[in-house]
Design an enzyme around this catalytic site. Structure first.
Site, short mmCIF file in Angstrom:
data_model
loop_
_atom_site.label_atom_id
_atom_site.label_comp_id
_atom_site.label_asym_id
_atom_site.label_seq_id
_atom_site.Cartn_x
_atom_site.Cartn_y
_atom_site.Cartn_z
N LYS A 91 -18.54 54.63 -98.62
CA LYS A 91 -19.99 54.42 -98.67
C LYS A 91 -20.50 54.35 -100.11
O LYS A 91 -21.35 53.51 -100.44
CB LYS A 91 -20.70 55.54 -97.90
CG LYS A 91 -20.39 55.52 -96.40
CD LYS A 91 -21.18 56.56 -95.65
CE LYS A 91 -20.78 56.61 -94.18
NZ LYS A 91 -20.88 55.32 -93.48
N GLU A 108 -21.13 53.03 -88.43
CA GLU A 108 -19.81 52.91 -87.82
C GLU A 108 -19.71 54.05 -86.81
O GLU A 108 -19.68 55.21 -87.18
CB GLU A 108 -18.72 52.99 -88.89
CG GLU A 108 -17.37 52.48 -88.44
CD GLU A 108 -16.48 53.60 -87.96
OE1 GLU A 108 -16.43 53.79 -86.72
OE2 GLU A 108 -15.86 54.27 -88.78
N CYS A 166 -11.54 57.01 -85.26
CA CYS A 166 -12.53 56.30 -84.44
C CYS A 166 -11.98 55.01 -83.84
O CYS A 166 -12.42 54.58 -82.77
CB CYS A 166 -13.78 56.00 -85.26
SG CYS A 166 -13.46 55.16 -86.81
N GLU A 197 -18.58 47.91 -93.16
CA GLU A 197 -18.17 48.57 -94.38
C GLU A 197 -16.95 47.85 -94.92
O GLU A 197 -16.18 47.23 -94.18
CB GLU A 197 -17.87 50.05 -94.13
CG GLU A 197 -19.11 50.84 -93.75
CD GLU A 197 -18.89 52.33 -93.72
OE1 GLU A 197 -19.67 53.04 -94.37
OE2 GLU A 197 -17.95 52.78 -93.04
#
EC number: 1.2.1.8
Length: 490
Positions: free
Chosen positions: A162, A252, A286, A464
């Site tokens: 990030k 996300e 994830c 991202e």
């Protein structure tokens, strides 16, 4: 007594006491040890961080592209020099095996920062001719102060994913790590300061998402929120960000990704991929491919290969370099995963292996859940529908290509998907029909810095990594220049 000193907030280039005495514990999930007391940020601390970020961002954005690039490259060098130290701290805080954190978490995060450091001088606008006497040029300008809210499974990597594009584009970021795993993000703030990033350009506020996260998403002078976490929380973040000041969001979120094994696949390769897609990082990824679709006539053979490989997993102390499977991130999360396993048993899935908490010897002190495989699963089962975020594989069978595509897409999520086949025509034909933002053919899990990462459906908004992420931390200003006469209609 805690292993480490009190963990303070990081604001304006250094550690700073929170506005209250409230703290929470950082716990080692391998043995329940209290690692540190961590301060809880107050609403006043959020305001302090915003003021600091606004000041630092003006200095940072005024630097030349090459100056910002060199500073970020220095941060990359420091990250790599401190790799083992940071990896060891990540292992203590998350429970992830050191054999993983040493080679993945800091390394891949540093790769992303290096990638964006190289792109800083390439941030440029366009020149658009209108006529002989007039043209338009565009500028890509930083947004200003942005917020990052991280998840607990890859703390320092997510903070780098990030902050790297945000800082490369000239922004300042206020980052809130997960309350469960806060420690390495504070070290990242130290590294940015040591590298020469101006005070305030990367601030870290620790605390709960319900409090600190909400204050950040609602703050009127924060221009964007980049969030990683669960879908339900993501919806709240998006609603808060839009209702407060129409902030941009990148999110996300969750997944329940399909992995399709076709009849021509090398079953050993397919089993290896399924193992990585379900048990890497103790299943807390994830993008995990937890719905494994196998042709009905290959079910028994595939199951045998999976059971053989599960038996080879080296569960143990995550600080032991021979361990490749550690505890779950917390005792609360362990209970959640065990609850899903109980539902799988209740709803008729056949348990191939695992299915319980590990309690022998030192395992009893930690949040260890055995690698678990269910088979004979059906699409309506809870373990097939909902994200578990743990070491639980569900094997489903199918008969035709059309059927498996339909069933693979029958989910509210769309983060990832993959397939295993020797037929490249089929591979591309099927992958183009799968409703997922990240797809793998004959592989699983790699996410290079250049590769955009994000989901379809309720698995996210925006991307991202890759050039698109850098652009999304800028806004375009269009400027028309008139060199000729100007005629008014009045």
């Amino acid at each position: 007594m805690a292993r480490f000193d009190l963990q303070k907030l990081y604001i304006d280039g250094g550690y700073s006491d929170a506005g209250s005495d409230a703290t929470f514990e950082a716990i080692n999930p391998a043995n329940g040890e209290v690692l540190a007391q961590v301060q809880r940020a107050t609403k006043e601390d959020v305001e302090r961080a915003v003021v600091s970020a606004e000041k630092g961002q003006k200095i940072w954005a005024a630097m030349t592209a090459m100056e910002r690039s060199r500073i970020l490259r220095r941060a990359v060098d420091i990250l790599r020099e401190r790799n083992d130290e940071l990896a060891a701290l990540e292992t203590l805080d998350t429970g992830k095996a050191f054999s993983e954190t040493q080679y993945v978490d800091v390394v891949t995060g540093a790769d992303v920062l290096e990638y964006y450091a190289g792109l800083v001088p390439a941030i440029e606008g366009e020149q658009i001719p209108l006529r002989d006497t007039s043209f338009v040029y565009t500028r890509r300008e930083p947004l200003g102060v942005v917020a990052g809210i991280g998840a607990w499974n890859y703390p320092i990597q997510i903070a780098l994913w990030k902050s790297a594009p945000a800082l490369a584009a000239g922004n300042a970021m206020i980052f809130k790590p997960s309350e469960v795993t806060s420690l390495t993000t504070l070290k990242l703030a130290e590294i940015y300061t040591e590298a020469g990033v101006p005070a305030g350009v990367f601030n870290v506020l620790t605390g709960s998402g319900r409090e600190v996260g909400t204050w950040l998403t609602e703050h009127p002078r924060i221009e964007k929120v980049s969030f990683t976490g669960g879908t339900d929380t993501g919806k709240k973040v998006m609603a808060s960000a839009s209702s407060s000041s129409l902030k941009e969001v990148t999110m996300e979120l969750g997944g329940k990704s399909p992995l399709i094994v076709f009849e021509d696949a090398d079953l050993d390769r397919a089993a290896d991929i399924a193992m990585m897609a379900n048990f890497y990082s103790s299943g807390q990824v994830c993008t995990n491919g937890t719905r494994v679709f196998v042709p009905k006539h290959l079910q028994a053979a595939f199951e045998a290969k999976i059971v053989e490989r599960v038996a080879r997993i080296r569960v143990g102390d995550p600080q032991d370099e021979n361990t490749n499977f550690g505890p779950l991130v917390s005792f609360a999360h362990m209970e959640s995963v065990l609850g899903y396993i109980a539902k799988g048993k209740e709803q008729g899935a056949r348990l191939l292996c695992g299915g319980d908490r590990l309690t022998d010897g030192d395992f009893a002190k930690g949040a260890y859940v055995a690698p678990t495989v269910f088979t004979d699963c059906t699409d309506e089962m809870t373990i097939v529908r909902e994200e578990i975020f743990g070491p639980v594989m569900s094997i489903l069978t199918y008969e035709t290509e059309e059927e498996v595509i339909r069933r693979a897409n029958d989910t509210d999520f769309g983060l990832a998907a993959g397939l295993v086949t020797k037929d490249l025509n089929r591979a591309h034909r099927v992958i183009h029909q799968l409703e997922a933002g990240i797809c793998w053919i004959n592989a699983w899990g790699e996410s290079d810095a250049k590769m955009p990462v994000g989901g379809y459906k309720q698995s996210g908004v925006g991307r991202e990594n890759g050039i698109s992420s850098l652009n999304n931390f800028t806004r375009i200003k269009s400027v028309q220049v008139e060199l000729g006469d100007y005629a008014s209609v009045f």
